[in-house]
Design an enzyme around this catalytic site. Sequence first.
Site, short mmCIF file in Angstrom:
data_model
loop_
_atom_site.label_atom_id
_atom_site.label_comp_id
_atom_site.label_asym_id
_atom_site.label_seq_id
_atom_site.Cartn_x
_atom_site.Cartn_y
_atom_site.Cartn_z
N LYS A 11 0.96 -1.21 -0.26
CA LYS A 11 0.09 -0.15 0.18
C LYS A 11 1.00 1.57 -0.33
CE LYS A 11 -3.60 1.96 2.50
NZ LYS A 11 -5.09 1.61 3.91
N SER B 229 -9.40 1.57 3.38
CA SER B 229 -9.16 2.54 2.69
C SER B 229 -7.78 1.20 1.49
CB SER B 229 -8.31 3.06 3.54
OG SER B 229 -7.83 3.23 4.17
N SER C 238 -9.63 -0.99 8.01
CA SER C 238 -9.40 -0.76 6.19
C SER C 238 -8.34 -1.89 5.47
CB SER C 238 -8.69 0.62 6.07
OG SER C 238 -8.33 1.71 5.79
N1 GLN Z 1 -12.61 3.69 7.67
C1 GLN Z 1 -12.22 4.58 8.96
C2 GLN Z 1 -11.13 5.71 8.76
O1 GLN Z 1 -11.63 6.21 7.47
C3 GLN Z 1 -10.97 3.27 8.76
C4 GLN Z 1 -9.34 3.50 8.08
C5 GLN Z 1 -8.40 2.75 8.82
O2 GLN Z 1 -8.54 1.92 8.64
N2 GLN Z 1 -7.71 2.97 7.15
O3 GLN Z 1 -10.52 6.08 9.61
#
Ligand code: GLN
Length: 522
Positions: A76, A169, A193
């Site tokens: 990532k 994400s 994510s």
């Molecule tokens: N959806 C969550 C956020 O936007 C989790 C994101 C993540 O795990 N990086 O904070």
Amino acid sequence: MRGWTIREISLALRQGHISPSELCQRCLSLIRKTKILNAYITVTEEQAVKQAEDAEKRLQRGNPLGPLDGVPVAVKDNFSTAGIETTCASNMLKGYVPPFNATVVQRLLDQGAILMGKTNLDEFAMGCGSTDGIFGPVRNPWGYSKQYREQLAEDCAVDDSDWVVAGGSSGGSAVAVASMSCFASLGSDTGGSTRNPAAHCGIVGFKGSYGLLSRHGLIPLVNSMDVPGILTRCVDDVSTVFGLLAGHDPKDSTTVQDPFKPFELPDEIDVRNLCVGIPKEYHAPGLSCETLEIWTKGVNLFEDGGARVVEVSLPHTQYSNVCYHVLCTTEVSSNMARFDGLEYGHRSNVESSTEALYAATRHEGFNDVVRGRILAGNYFLLKENYDDYFVKAQKVRRLIANDFLKVFESGVDVLLTPTTLSDASSYMEFIKEDNRTRSAQEDIFTQGANLAGLPAIAVPAILSRRGLPLSLQFIGRAFHDKQLLTVAKWFEQQMKFPLLQLQTPLNNCSELLKSQSSHARF
Ligand code: GLN
């Protein structure tokens, strides 16, 4: 089985059925052919080819570095990679080339893994769809599958202008593994994510216990919850990669001190002495009938296998979203302070004063999601608000962690829950809501494990009636990652999730895909 596993490809490489260079070329070809999915921000073709040549020499000498020698992986784009641009899908870091590797990346490379590229994400990993980064949204390969397209054609006219979101994400990392351009990828998991995109893309997504995988070089979102995540096509592969990456890192003081013992998961698994907990609060509004059905099926499977299944209560679940939001934004506001336009990344031309430079740099560098979180975090941290928000959220976090602790102390070994409320949305549907609302819905089952530092894994279960993946999640006791993975593997063995079969406009890669699936031997 969903394509070649690491164990199988590693054996094929050692036995000379395929060379690392040939495998690397196949993966590069898949990356090109599936470009429409937008999984990669940077494809590191030159380095990959060179790494594959080096791996080839080692393998020919019969001297591989480890089980990942010659195996393509992806990372990532919020992990620092030496000499390779690392953007966090943000204008702020566009053009930033770190001088060092994140520890987990270094450990992959030390094992001879071939880095195919850096994968797409929501800006600074803030999101749950991989739709909110500067390089555009990631598309879910299942949206181009035979299974989905046939259903769509039956229900209504096929609309090629819309596509299915990959989840996020770490959507790029999930899509890279699902579309078989690599065998494992790294994501990050702060609130879900890694598990969320794994669920939507029909693969396995794992976050280990907080402290087992180093965060050094992972550009932080919420330090107290972030962990590197592992995405693969099966649970065994998770345990292979995890075993190679986990353990103390002198560069991350939050990693465990004790040496980590890598483990192999047994093939014959007995769940008769297992106690599986079903949290009653996870019967959340918005849970789709199909998800409930597969969750119930999961319960029945464990009962039939001889496990004890009990209903448990995590009474503070209802506060986890708000608690996550306050803690996330406060840590974000402090983490983002480093992006001042002076040290690295973007710098605005507005230089009339230091303050003006900061303001313009941040305005140009961050999207409105990031700016919104910085503002919210600073608000919660104001002297007059600190106790009411930040301190209170810390206390609620402790209550949430204690809920899990009590359940595990009562004899429960793992919790079984859905990973997401439903299957993936179409892009048009998804963007109707704002980033905050979407995260509140998508992370509902996943963020608890981050707040409590527990290991958790999403395992693909079945296709929905629309032909899209549905997944169940297992949450384990802290540092009982092996037990969690063993249970997950047992469940995976029972489910036999189907193989992705791509159709137009991606059918040009179906031959290649087939050759990377375990049904077609090299
Ligand atoms: N959806 C969550 C956020 O936007 C989790 C994101 C993540 O795990 N990086 O904070």
